[in-house]
Design an enzyme around this catalytic site. Structure first.
Site, mmCIF file in Angstrom:
data_model
loop_
_atom_site.group_PDB
_atom_site.id
_atom_site.type_symbol
_atom_site.label_atom_id
_atom_site.label_comp_id
_atom_site.label_asym_id
_atom_site.label_seq_id
_atom_site.Cartn_x
_atom_site.Cartn_y
_atom_site.Cartn_z
ATOM 1 N N ARG A 100 40.061 43.239 66.427
ATOM 2 C CA ARG A 100 41.276 43.356 65.852
ATOM 3 C C ARG A 100 42.188 42.980 67.035
ATOM 4 O O ARG A 100 42.157 43.594 68.120
ATOM 5 C CB ARG A 100 41.495 45.052 65.176
ATOM 6 N N GLU A 128 49.406 39.649 62.591
ATOM 7 C CA GLU A 128 49.043 38.356 61.685
ATOM 8 C C GLU A 128 49.836 38.253 60.375
ATOM 9 O O GLU A 128 50.290 39.243 59.857
ATOM 10 C CB GLU A 128 47.565 38.512 61.275
ATOM 11 N N HIS A 155 42.100 34.207 62.065
ATOM 12 C CA HIS A 155 41.249 35.188 61.737
ATOM 13 C C HIS A 155 40.307 34.623 60.686
ATOM 14 O O HIS A 155 40.312 34.841 59.530
ATOM 15 C CB HIS A 155 42.114 36.216 60.875
#
Ligand code: 8YV
Length: 312
Positions: A231, A260, A278
């Protein structure tokens, strides 16, 4: 009557088709006015399906009086308030194990791409620059020292792969484990000081927020590389950008970011940084397996059975 389900982000088409068979699916990701969309369907929603990164806010959960289950299509629970869900009697499920190999593969991929400058070489060839010169030498991977922050399922899967590269492996976690042959370091800073590559595989959330700070990045140093497949919140991102810009950190391979899909633009221009949107679990095989698990959890819940991979 099919139960109403709120789908926060897209899933594989074949999985969404199976959701459609069993549920009245309301697709938030297709709505322009998201607040208005939720308000209009809020009274009837009984299930939410979301991603590990997206989660669902506590405020949104509180708009849904009939909500009984939040099925996360991922392993991270940091974007869902689990205590709040528990207090409301809402079940929460995740998709453990099925994504471990892919995420570990991505970690190794980012490590090799960073040290061997594979993306830089690709850009070099595509730009026609090979005709006019050579790239500087890259860095070796085999035999290097790997430090892993968070020796859970994914951290261990990366360690197993790194063993095949002859890497020496150390880790830090909330405690030392006696079932692994790897060296324990008590703090991220001590681990960074003894590593060439520092891998973040720790769960997100308040307990790990900003764990990789300026001191840790300085300890990793100008020849060190940070890899993050966990993360963005685990890293102090402005400190990371500054360390890279000032040459205090050698390089980074990043699949996750603080906000993000916004990635600091200064990173776009750095050749010593490899960026991914991601995507560590984003393969056809794994997203299918994750989707199957989401469907199995929902089916069990609505049949009055225990969901197979519930966390709440
Ligand atoms: C997915 C993730 O990209 O597992 C997680 O927590 O963040 C990733 O595997 C995500 O869940 C899909 O949005």
């Amino acid at each position: 009557m099919k139960p109403d389900l709120l789908l926060i982000e897209p899933m594989m088409a074949s999985i969404e088709a199976r959701l459609d068979e069993a549920f009245q699916v309301h697709r938030l990701y297709q709505a322009q006015d998201k607040a208005g969309f939720v308000a209009a369907i809020a009274p009837v929603i009984r299930a939410v399906v979301t991603g590990g990164g997206s989660g669902i806010s506590r405020e949104t959960v509180d708009l849904l009086p009939q909500l009984g289950i939040i099925a996360i299509n991922g392993i991270g629970t940091d974007a869902v308030d689990l205590d709040h869900a528990r207090s409301r009697g809402i079940r929460v499920t995740t998709t453990p194990d099925v994504l471990t190999d892919d995420v570990a593969d991505m970690a190794i991929g980012l490590m090799i791409t960073s040290l061997r400058q594979i993306a830089t070489g690709d850009r070099f060839v595509r730009a026609g620059k090979w005709l006019g010169g050579k790239l500087p030498l890259a860095r070796r991977v085999s035999g290097k020292r790997l430090g892993i922050i968070g020796l859970g399922r994914i951290g261990r899967a990366v360690a197993r792969r790194a063993e095949a590269f002859g890497m020496s492996i150390a880790y830090t976690d909330l405690r030392a484990f006696d079932d692994v042959p790897y060296r324990f370091e008590p703090t991220p800073q001590a681990l960074a000081a003894a590593s060439d590559v520092l891998l973040i595989a720790a769960a997100g959330g308040p307990q790990s927020r900003g764990l990789v700070n300026e001191a840790v990045l300085n300890a990793l140093g100008p020849d060190g590389t940070l890899v993050n497949i966990a993360r963005g919140s685990v890293v102090d991102e402005p400190a990371l950008v500054a360390a890279l810009a000032e040459g205090r950190l050698g390089g980074a391979g990043l699949d996750v970011f603080a906000d993000e899909p916004r990635v600091p633009e200064v990173l776009w221009r750095m050749d010593n940084v490899v960026l991914q949107p991601h995507r560590a679990s984003a393969t056809v095989e794994t997203r299918f397996a994750m989707g199957e698990l989401v469907l199995a959890n929902l089916a069990a819940y609505f049949a009055g059975r225990e969901p197979p991979t519930a966390v709440v």
